[in-house]
Design an enzyme around this catalytic site. Structure first.
Site: not given
Ligand SMILES: *Cc1c(COP(=O)(O)O)cnc(C)c1O
Length: 377
Positions: A47, A270
């Site tokens: 993702k 800045y």
């Molecule tokens: C993002 C996510 C993961 C992975 O999580 P990590 O902390 O990066 O290992 C696993 N399951 C779901 C449902 C997620 O949204």
């Protein structure tokens, strides 16, 4: 200095770039496989463009290393994987919106379901498309986000069974604090696991196959073997953060584009938050917060140039930031600096220093920063 003549491929490269060390990713993947056992399936969360690393390259490396499936947030990300030739199952972690359903079916993506209405909507759409759509049933055991309440799991599983155009392919939950080693958090995760066990057992007791059972994010892969079930879903661990023995996959670099000798008392950037305490040499690095370098790193972070670390001084700007090179004569104009990863401290350290988590640092490396794939060695 860039090679002369400059290769055509560099002509649009600019200064900031992210080197993606796929060799480190594969090593991290092997570490996970060794830990959970090769008989378990691995779902790679890609993702947010693989936490900012580039989903296509990460997905292809994952498949070579033995990944079973992928997870994305939404249909755009899923469709992009399909467009890049990825045929493995792709789970949609976030709630699919009603108008996305045709795209889900067209791209053969796997939605998560946690309520009766949506199961019905999917079944109707799948029937109209003359297909059978795989779904995973999500149970909220204590994360407090998506997922049905545990006592509703059997009812939803029965509903899915009754839908002739759906396949109950998996059952999952998600942890809230599996990465914490505080006693109360360990206990909370154990309660989540027990609750999930109970729900899965009741689905089986109703004569329904829950399919692939999965729960473990990175924290649970490391700390909660009871949560490994049939498949694990570690993200941040595979990208090389938060756990011992993993190697950061992303390395962020930029060039020194301007050098100048300044006098004691000169202000930098800045708001003149930094003033030279003595005569010194300042380098301008062509990377800023628009590239994803947090503005909170101003006057805090150090970058790596030719074997030494130099402090960022003054505020990080949109497109530049400044480093105090002191009386170093080792740094030349056009030299490459490593902002994090590789030989420099990683995004994890930058995150703790700026009050965030490595997830946010790598996700925020912006679109204008090209990702350069390195296979290593
Ligand atoms: C993002 C996510 C993961 C992975 O999580 P990590 O902390 O990066 O290992 C696993 N399951 C779901 C449902 C997620 O949204």
């Amino acid at each position: 200095m860039p090679p002369n003549p400059v290769p055509a491929i560099m002509a649009y490269m600019g200064s900031a770039r992210a080197i993606i060390h796929l060799d480190n990713f594969v090593e991290n993947f092997k570490l996970v496989q060794e830990r959970v056992g090769r008989e378990r399936l691995v779902c790679v969360p890609v993702k947010a463009d693989a936490y900012g690393h580039g989903a296509e390259a990460i997905a292809k490396a994952s498949l070579k290393a033995g990944a079973y499936c992928f997870a994305v947030a939404d249909i755009k990300e899923g469709a992009l994987l399909r467009k890049n030739g990825i045929k493995a199952p792709v789970l949609l972690f976030s709630q699919v919106l009603p108008w996305e359903i045709p795209g889900v079916i067209k791209n053969n993506l796997t939605p998560l379901v946690s309520d009766l209405d949506f199961i019905q909507m999917l079944d109707d759409a799948a029937r109209a498309a003359k297909t059978r759509l795989p779904v995973h049933l999500k149970i909220d055991t204590g994360m407090g986000r998506m997922g049905c309440i545990p006592t509703q799991a059997v009812e939803l599983a029965e509903k899915i069974s009754s839908c002739t155009s759906l396949k109950h392919e998996g059952t999952l939950t998600h942890f809230s604090c599996a990465d914490s080693s505080a006693a109360a958090d360990i206990e909370y995760t154990e309660r989540q696991i027990a609750c999930f066990d109970e729900a899965v057992k009741s689905i089986r007791a109703a004569g329904i196959d829950p399919g692939i059972v999965h729960a473990a994010n990175s924290g649970a892969v490391c700390q909660h073997p009871k949560a490994w079930y049939d498949m694990v879903r570690p993200g941040i661990l595979l990208y090389g953060y938060n756990f011992d023995g993993v190697k950061p996959v992303m390395e962020l670099r930029a060039n020194i584009v301007h050098l100048k000798q300044i006098k004691k008392g000169t202000h930098i950037s800045y708001g003149r938050t930094w003033t030279a305490e003595k005569d010194t040499k300042i380098g301008v690095l062509q990377i800023g917060y628009a590239d994803g370098l947090p503005r909170q790193a101003s006057n805090k972070w150090k970058v790596y140039i030719g074997g030494s670390l130099y402090p960022l001084v003054g505020r990080v700007c949109m497109d530049q930031c400044m480093v105090d090179l002191g009386d170093s004569s080792d740094v030349s104009r056009w030299d490459e600096a490593v902002i994090f990863g590789g030989p420099a401290p990683g995004a994890g350290e930058l995150a703790s220093l700026t009050g965030t988590i490595p997830y946010e640092i790598t996700c925020n490396i912006s679109k204008r920063v090209p990702r350069e794939i390195s296979e290593g060695r």
